[in-house]
Write a protein that holds these residues in place. Structure first.
Motif, PDB file in Angstrom:
ATOM      1  N   ALA A  77       0.831  -1.207   0.000  1.00 23.27           N
ATOM      2  CA  ALA A  77       0.000   0.000   0.000  1.00 23.27           C
ATOM      3  C   ALA A  77       0.866   1.258   0.000  1.00 23.27           C
ATOM      4  O   ALA A  77       0.568   2.226  -0.717  1.00 23.27           O
ATOM      5  CB  ALA A  77      -0.928  -0.003   1.204  1.00 23.27           C
ATOM      6  N   ILE A  78       1.924   1.240   0.780  1.00 20.37           N
ATOM      7  CA  ILE A  78       2.829   2.396   0.805  1.00 20.37           C
ATOM      8  C   ILE A  78       3.510   2.562  -0.544  1.00 20.37           C
ATOM      9  O   ILE A  78       3.621   3.680  -1.067  1.00 20.37           O
ATOM     10  CB  ILE A  78       3.851   2.255   1.946  1.00 20.37           C
ATOM     11  CG1 ILE A  78       3.146   2.408   3.286  1.00 20.37           C
ATOM     12  CG2 ILE A  78       4.975   3.274   1.806  1.00 20.37           C
ATOM     13  CD1 ILE A  78       4.010   2.091   4.476  1.00 20.37           C
ATOM     14  N   GLY A  79       3.968   1.464  -1.127  1.00 27.87           N
ATOM     15  CA  GLY A  79       4.596   1.528  -2.446  1.00 27.87           C
ATOM     16  C   GLY A  79       3.636   2.037  -3.503  1.00 27.87           C
ATOM     17  O   GLY A  79       4.001   2.868  -4.345  1.00 27.87           O
ATOM     18  N   LEU A  80       2.395   1.567  -3.479  1.00 27.79           N
ATOM     19  CA  LEU A  80       1.390   2.033  -4.431  1.00 27.79           C
ATOM     20  C   LEU A  80       1.091   3.517  -4.227  1.00 27.79           C
ATOM     21  O   LEU A  80       0.984   4.276  -5.194  1.00 27.79           O
ATOM     22  CB  LEU A  80       0.106   1.214  -4.280  1.00 27.79           C
ATOM     23  CG  LEU A  80      -1.038   1.575  -5.208  1.00 27.79           C
ATOM     24  CD1 LEU A  80      -0.648   1.274  -6.654  1.00 27.79           C
ATOM     25  CD2 LEU A  80      -2.288   0.830  -4.819  1.00 27.79           C
ATOM     26  N   LEU A  81       0.994   3.932  -2.975  1.00 30.97           N
ATOM     27  CA  LEU A  81       0.739   5.342  -2.679  1.00 30.97           C
ATOM     28  C   LEU A  81       1.880   6.232  -3.183  1.00 30.97           C
ATOM     29  O   LEU A  81       1.634   7.284  -3.788  1.00 30.97           O
ATOM     30  CB  LEU A  81       0.548   5.533  -1.180  1.00 30.97           C
ATOM     31  CG  LEU A  81       0.181   6.925  -0.699  1.00 30.97           C
ATOM     32  CD1 LEU A  81      -1.166   7.326  -1.273  1.00 30.97           C
ATOM     33  CD2 LEU A  81       0.153   6.978   0.806  1.00 30.97           C
ATOM     34  N   VAL A  82       3.098   5.823  -2.976  1.00 29.41           N
ATOM     35  CA  VAL A  82       4.259   6.589  -3.455  1.00 29.41           C
ATOM     36  C   VAL A  82       4.240   6.663  -4.976  1.00 29.41           C
ATOM     37  O   VAL A  82       4.469   7.728  -5.577  1.00 29.41           O
ATOM     38  CB  VAL A  82       5.574   5.970  -2.941  1.00 29.41           C
ATOM     39  CG1 VAL A  82       6.775   6.543  -3.656  1.00 29.41           C
ATOM     40  CG2 VAL A  82       5.699   6.181  -1.433  1.00 29.41           C
ATOM     41  N   TYR A  83       3.944   5.549  -5.626  1.00 25.71           N
ATOM     42  CA  TYR A  83       3.890   5.536  -7.098  1.00 25.71           C
ATOM     43  C   TYR A  83       2.801   6.469  -7.621  1.00 25.71           C
ATOM     44  O   TYR A  83       3.047   7.270  -8.534  1.00 25.71           O
ATOM     45  CB  TYR A  83       3.666   4.115  -7.591  1.00 25.71           C
ATOM     46  CG  TYR A  83       3.522   4.037  -9.091  1.00 25.71           C
ATOM     47  CD1 TYR A  83       4.634   4.117  -9.914  1.00 25.71           C
ATOM     48  CD2 TYR A  83       2.263   3.925  -9.692  1.00 25.71           C
ATOM     49  CE1 TYR A  83       4.510   4.064 -11.290  1.00 25.71           C
ATOM     50  CE2 TYR A  83       2.120   3.869 -11.059  1.00 25.71           C
ATOM     51  CZ  TYR A  83       3.251   3.953 -11.867  1.00 25.71           C
ATOM     52  OH  TYR A  83       3.114   3.902 -13.215  1.00 25.71           O
ATOM     53  N   VAL A  84       1.620   6.381  -7.040  1.00 24.79           N
ATOM     54  CA  VAL A  84       0.495   7.195  -7.509  1.00 24.79           C
ATOM     55  C   VAL A  84       0.773   8.687  -7.278  1.00 24.79           C
ATOM     56  O   VAL A  84       0.512   9.517  -8.150  1.00 24.79           O
ATOM     57  CB  VAL A  84      -0.820   6.755  -6.810  1.00 24.79           C
ATOM     58  CG1 VAL A  84      -1.938   7.765  -7.028  1.00 24.79           C
ATOM     59  CG2 VAL A  84      -1.248   5.394  -7.320  1.00 24.79           C
ATOM     60  N   MET A  85       1.321   9.015  -6.134  1.00 26.88           N
ATOM     61  CA  MET A  85       1.575  10.428  -5.831  1.00 26.88           C
ATOM     62  C   MET A  85       2.690  11.006  -6.693  1.00 26.88           C
ATOM     63  O   MET A  85       2.663  12.197  -7.014  1.00 26.88           O
ATOM     64  CB  MET A  85       1.946  10.594  -4.357  1.00 26.88           C
ATOM     65  CG  MET A  85       0.820  10.231  -3.409  1.00 26.88           C
ATOM     66  SD  MET A  85      -0.640  11.207  -3.638  1.00 26.88           S
ATOM     67  CE  MET A  85      -0.171  12.689  -2.832  1.00 26.88           C
ATOM     68  N   ASN A  86       3.657  10.208  -7.079  1.00 27.63           N
ATOM     69  CA  ASN A  86       4.801  10.745  -7.823  1.00 27.63           C
ATOM     70  C   ASN A  86       4.670  10.618  -9.341  1.00 27.63           C
ATOM     71  O   ASN A  86       5.233  11.441 -10.061  1.00 27.63           O
ATOM     72  CB  ASN A  86       6.083  10.046  -7.385  1.00 27.63           C
ATOM     73  CG  ASN A  86       6.512  10.496  -6.018  1.00 27.63           C
ATOM     74  OD1 ASN A  86       6.399  11.667  -5.687  1.00 27.63           O
ATOM     75  ND2 ASN A  86       6.990   9.564  -5.220  1.00 27.63           N
ATOM     76  N   PHE A  87       3.961   9.620  -9.841  1.00 27.43           N
ATOM     77  CA  PHE A  87       4.012   9.364 -11.276  1.00 27.43           C
ATOM     78  C   PHE A  87       2.655   9.430 -11.967  1.00 27.43           C
ATOM     79  O   PHE A  87       2.547   9.136 -13.149  1.00 27.43           O
ATOM     80  CB  PHE A  87       4.639   7.989 -11.533  1.00 27.43           C
ATOM     81  CG  PHE A  87       6.044   7.902 -11.011  1.00 27.43           C
ATOM     82  CD1 PHE A  87       7.066   8.630 -11.589  1.00 27.43           C
ATOM     83  CD2 PHE A  87       6.327   7.113  -9.917  1.00 27.43           C
ATOM     84  CE1 PHE A  87       8.346   8.554 -11.098  1.00 27.43           C
ATOM     85  CE2 PHE A  87       7.609   7.018  -9.428  1.00 27.43           C
ATOM     86  CZ  PHE A  87       8.628   7.772 -10.021  1.00 27.43           C
ATOM     87  N   MET A  88       1.598   9.792 -11.267  1.00 22.30           N
ATOM     88  CA  MET A  88       0.309   9.911 -11.936  1.00 22.30           C
ATOM     89  C   MET A  88      -0.248  11.301 -11.790  1.00 22.30           C
ATOM     90  O   MET A  88       0.073  12.087 -11.050  1.00 22.30           O
ATOM     91  CB  MET A  88      -0.677   8.894 -11.374  1.00 22.30           C
ATOM     92  CG  MET A  88      -0.354   7.501 -11.811  1.00 22.30           C
ATOM     93  SD  MET A  88      -1.731   6.422 -11.421  1.00 22.30           S
ATOM     94  CE  MET A  88      -1.289   5.015 -12.375  1.00 22.30           C
TER      95      MET A  88
END
Length: 88
Positions: A77-88
């Motif tokens: 969940a943390i990894g997905l959150l970091v990805y969504v916040m930085n790359f979407m």
């Protein structure tokens, strides 16, 4: 740079404590179920031997492996959150 690593380290320590507690609780519940089953069925096998064989089967079961989700879900969940916040 060091703050996220420190946070990750603390998170892994907390998740390890949670994993150990859930694992011990699950094993204790399984042990009590085996003892109750032995008592209800009135088996002739030695109770301790019956419980040990049941716990050995439990150690290899999928239920025991599912407890590893304690690590996978929060970190994912943390990894997905970091990805969504930085790359979407």
């Amino acid at each position: 740079m060091f703050a996220p690593l420190r946070l990750l380290f603390i998170l892994l320590i907390v998740l390890t404590v949670v994993y150990v507690l859930v694992s011990l609780y699950s094993r204790a519940v399984r042990k009590s179920k085996l003892r109750r089953h032995w008592k209800q069925k009135g088996l002739t096998v030695d109770r301790d031997e019956y419980v040990q064989r049941g716990l050995k089967k439990y150690d290899g079961s999928i239920r025991r492996k599912l407890i590893l989700l304690v690590y996978i879900i929060p970190l994912g969940a943390i990894g997905l959150l970091v990805y969504v916040m930085n790359f979407m």
